[in-house]
Design a protein around this motif. Structure first.
Motif, short mmCIF file in Angstrom:
data_model
loop_
_atom_site.label_atom_id
_atom_site.label_comp_id
_atom_site.label_asym_id
_atom_site.label_seq_id
_atom_site.Cartn_x
_atom_site.Cartn_y
_atom_site.Cartn_z
N LEU A 50 0.84 -1.20 0.00
CA LEU A 50 0.00 0.00 0.00
C LEU A 50 0.87 1.26 0.00
CD1 LEU A 50 -2.84 -1.04 2.49
CD2 LEU A 50 -3.00 -0.81 0.01
N LEU A 53 2.22 1.88 -3.43
CA LEU A 53 1.20 2.51 -4.27
C LEU A 53 1.13 4.01 -3.98
CD1 LEU A 53 -1.96 0.19 -4.32
CD2 LEU A 53 -0.83 1.22 -6.29
N ALA A 54 1.14 4.35 -2.70
CA ALA A 54 1.08 5.76 -2.31
C ALA A 54 2.26 6.52 -2.90
CB ALA A 54 1.07 5.89 -0.80
N SER A 58 2.02 9.85 -5.26
CA SER A 58 2.44 11.15 -4.76
C SER A 58 3.73 11.02 -3.96
CB SER A 58 1.33 11.72 -3.86
OG SER A 58 1.82 12.80 -3.11
N LEU A 60 4.82 13.00 -1.70
CA LEU A 60 4.65 13.45 -0.32
C LEU A 60 3.17 13.40 0.04
CD1 LEU A 60 6.91 14.56 1.59
CD2 LEU A 60 5.83 16.79 1.30
N PRO A 61 2.62 12.20 0.22
CA PRO A 61 1.17 12.08 0.46
C PRO A 61 0.78 12.66 1.82
CG PRO A 61 2.27 9.94 0.66
CD PRO A 61 3.31 10.91 0.21
N PRO A 62 -0.41 13.27 1.91
CA PRO A 62 -0.86 13.82 3.18
C PRO A 62 -1.00 12.71 4.23
CG PRO A 62 -2.33 14.46 1.37
CD PRO A 62 -1.39 13.44 0.84
N ARG A 64 -3.04 12.32 6.65
CA ARG A 64 -4.41 11.86 6.86
C ARG A 64 -4.74 10.74 5.89
NH1 ARG A 64 -9.53 12.13 4.71
NH2 ARG A 64 -11.24 12.50 6.14
N GLU A 65 -4.41 10.93 4.61
CA GLU A 65 -4.77 9.94 3.59
C GLU A 65 -3.89 8.69 3.69
OE1 GLU A 65 -7.51 10.28 2.03
OE2 GLU A 65 -7.85 12.36 2.63
N LEU A 66 -2.65 8.85 4.14
CA LEU A 66 -1.81 7.67 4.37
C LEU A 66 -2.45 6.77 5.43
CD1 LEU A 66 1.97 8.65 4.47
CD2 LEU A 66 0.86 6.94 3.03
N VAL A 68 -5.72 6.62 6.13
CA VAL A 68 -6.91 6.00 5.51
C VAL A 68 -6.46 4.78 4.70
CG1 VAL A 68 -8.73 6.30 3.79
CG2 VAL A 68 -8.23 8.15 5.40
N LEU A 69 -5.39 5.00 3.92
CA LEU A 69 -4.90 3.93 3.04
C LEU A 69 -4.44 2.72 3.85
CD1 LEU A 69 -4.02 3.25 0.06
CD2 LEU A 69 -1.76 4.02 0.73
N SER A 71 -5.07 1.81 6.83
CA SER A 71 -6.08 1.16 7.67
C SER A 71 -6.84 0.09 6.90
CB SER A 71 -7.04 2.21 8.23
OG SER A 71 -7.84 2.73 7.20
N ALA A 72 -6.77 0.14 5.57
CA ALA A 72 -7.43 -0.90 4.77
C ALA A 72 -6.79 -2.26 5.01
CB ALA A 72 -7.38 -0.55 3.29
N ILE A 146 -9.72 8.75 10.79
CA ILE A 146 -9.02 7.48 10.92
C ILE A 146 -7.55 7.78 11.23
CG2 ILE A 146 -8.26 5.43 9.67
CD1 ILE A 146 -10.85 5.95 7.88
#
Lengths: 429, 429
Positions: A50, A53-54, A58, A60-62, A64-66, A68-69, A71-72, A146
């Protein structure tokens, strides 16, 4: 019988077969009459995939979204474990960190657990279900986002659930048989410990034993939750981590008096040493150095300041830190040189740390001397020394770590009579 | 400018590059001044891979846990899309179905949306963020369980969000350029429609056009949300689905009067036909047959009962149904034979259905005759006929489907002057 909380890491959940094996293990405990709550990590390499993929999407992914990602990953493993349990004729309910009431602060990627409100977990237990909870994740208190807990997060989830549910024990399943007196890859005669105290386990974890994370042991100590570290690949008893070790344990261990004093020998090759040479021995100079390092978010480990040479009134300050922070620390210090007026900076990442740990050494004055002479007899030079109530650590040359560990282990009669074949690996998340 | 809701399916989110392309598309809409809310499906094959894992773990996994498992797919894609947007200098917030307020009933695997309470979405829009919502998933109203919406779920999520947010339009991005007068793989001269009514789209969807799912169109019709079906691989306008088509559209389409009457020709090769031969023509016999099929949860499509032969007072009842339900239906009927006393059962799965659809045919009496003679001239035999206000469907031999579609398309002057190269594929979820 009470509630047993179990935690299975990614290596215990690598594929469908591994998940089925874990499910059988869980069902065995349920059949013994316990209520069972299980915290799971993401399967094998899921998290790495995961994150890859991030990185592709990107640079430098935010944060918050890391979260979310990531946690899947546990969402997948918890559902699969619940399915495998159902296939064995038992009912299971899986819950995300948020559903299980794991309330955290809002620091994405390294959130701290503030509270656990396990209403849905308790209800599901009451209905006779086995409960599977996503480890490593929670939901932030105010913003309901999350979050993930960072390294060692799943262990911490398990201990936090055990505390909130007033569980009998928190079983941490891993790929080793328990906590050993030393890394068996270095000391083949290392012995599995039947029990260690929280304090000893904290020192072991801080000194490089990767079996349990510091924060999970801290949490267990605060709420007095016994942790049973054991292998998911065997049915042997592992190591109990708890508040105090009684005589029964000592007798069961059938060890000498020395072994009761010493829990084990840990080592760590992940640190580097920086020496600030020629610091003016004036009030506040050291403080300025350490303030600059704190501002750069660097966690220091050992710190040693020599007395200043009378002639020059200059002193040297040495400290160790994670190698990964070495570059940042050197830059922060270099920019300070003109203000503090030190002579130079030395950087050494070819070091290793060897630590002797045991709650019993408090009352046994000879321990330090024996430790140092064992290392000396092995022909190893000591670079830095640091001590706590129940630990002595020395910095040695990286290539001398194995010899120092073996010599110490042997000097304190920690060797087992039989050689155990185990792998002393790191923990996942 | 108002809110635009966009939906991207799995094929538009196949890998990191596809996700970056989708992100650029989203940002373009934001730059035009719209607030943008996006519903996403799981990436490419993610759902299939997760279901394969489930099958490896348990032959009959519980529906609740299947939903937990599958919901991880959109969690991954929504976070990645948000990251890709942030990499373009815009801020995005991703929300699960539950966080976005998609409230459903508790039917796992095929939950229906009861309500959408998009408080967090509205707040994020107000803060200037682009909002990404996990399609296909929700949370059950009473039990707060993770649910999935079943086939066409992500489209439905998008339309439901558009309704709750009072959006200008719901854009459904897919791998085709819009809705065509026929499947371009069969009729290369098929023309893209600039606009169709909800009713026509419903009939098209029910008759085998896989571009939009029935329930999503039904939802849009109920709340009068215009849907713009368009390609994620081009910037061409697609097809607008809405309540009524005004004169402008007709002029824009520059089509003949006939084309305004007929929206298109759909076909479906997924059905089978069952004939119950020699049913006593008494009150209640047909009812018993259809009650048995309803009990077996079988959805029937066309139903035809011939007048009974005077001599025998026996009739034949034929109906079509999904091929996948054929075995179940035949068993249910066979067990009814002694009670109803019919002669025999015939099963035919080598059939196809061809349908002519258009809101204008209501007021044009010649349409049916022209349709039948076109099929006859193509040398195709008609097996069953069924009609609605805006549709005529015939069952033909499976091998005759293409010929019947082409003949019909041509007879109603639907052919475009230029041949468009598109693929008329199915929708994901």
């Amino acid at each position: 019988m009470g509630i047993v909380v179990q935690k299975y890491g990614g290596s215990s959940l690598a594929d469908a077969d591994a998940i089925k094996r874990v499910a059988r293990r869980i069902v065995e405990t349920k059949k013994e009459g316990h209520d069972v709550v299980v915290a799971v990590s993401a399967m094998g390499d899921t998290t790495d995939e995961l994150l890859e993929l991030a990185a592709d999407v990107s640079p430098l992914p935010p944060a918050r979204e890391l979260d979310v990602l990531q946690s899947a990953g546990e969402r997948i493993s918890m559902a699969l474990v619940a399915m495998a349990i159902s296939d064995l004729g038992f009912t299971a309910r899986s819950f995300t960190g948020s559903q299980a009431g794991v309330i955290t602060d809002a620091q994405h990627g390294k959130a701290k657990i503030i509270d656990v409100t396990p209403g849905r977990v308790v209800q599901a237990i009451g209905e006779g279900h086995i409960v599977i909870v996503a480890g490593f994740q929670g939901v932030s208190q105010d913003t309901k986002e999350i979050t993930t807990l960072g390294r060692g997060g799943s262990d911490t989830t398990a201990v936090a659930l055990a505390a909130a549910l007033d569980a009998e024990v928190c079983e941490i399943y891993t790929d080793v048989d328990g906590v050993f007196t030393a890394d068996p890859r270095i000391v083949p005669s290392a012995r599995k410990l039947d029990a260690v105290t929280y304090e000893e386990m904290l020192e072991l974890a801080a000194c490089g034993a990767k079996i349990l994370h510091l924060r999970c042991v801290e949490y267990a100590r605060r709420y007095d939750i016994p942790i049973h570290v054991r292998s998911s690949f065997s049915h042997l008893d592992g190591t109990i981590v708890r508040g105090s070790i009684d005589d029964d344990d000592h007798q069961q261990q059938e060890t000498s008096m020395e072994a009761a004093i010493i829990a084990g020998v840990a080592h760590d090759r992940s640190e580097a040493k920086i020496t600030v040479v020629g610091v003016p021995d004036k009030v506040g100079e050291a403080a300025r150095i350490f303030a600059a390092l704190a501002e750069a978010q660097i966690n220091l480990d050992m710190i040693v300041q020599n007395v200043s040479a009378a002639a020059t009134n200059l002193t040297d300050i040495s400290f160790t830190l994670p190698r990964s922070d070495g570059q940042t620390a050197m830059s922060a210090l270099a920019s300070l040189q003109s203000q503090v007026g030190f002579d130079s900076l030395l950087y050494d990442d070819k070091i290793g740390k060897v630590s002797l740990i045991g709650a019993g050494m408090r009352s046994h004055p000879g321990v330090t001397a024996k430790f140092f002479s064992a290392i000396a007899e092995a022909g190893v030079n000591i670079g830095m020394i640091s001590t706590s109530e129940i630990r002595i650590s020395v910095v040695v040359d990286e290539v001398d770590v194995d010899a120092a560990v073996r010599a110490t282990h042997s000097a304190f009669d920690l060797d087992s009579t039989e050689v155990e074949a185990v792998v002393y690996g790191g923990t996942g998340r």
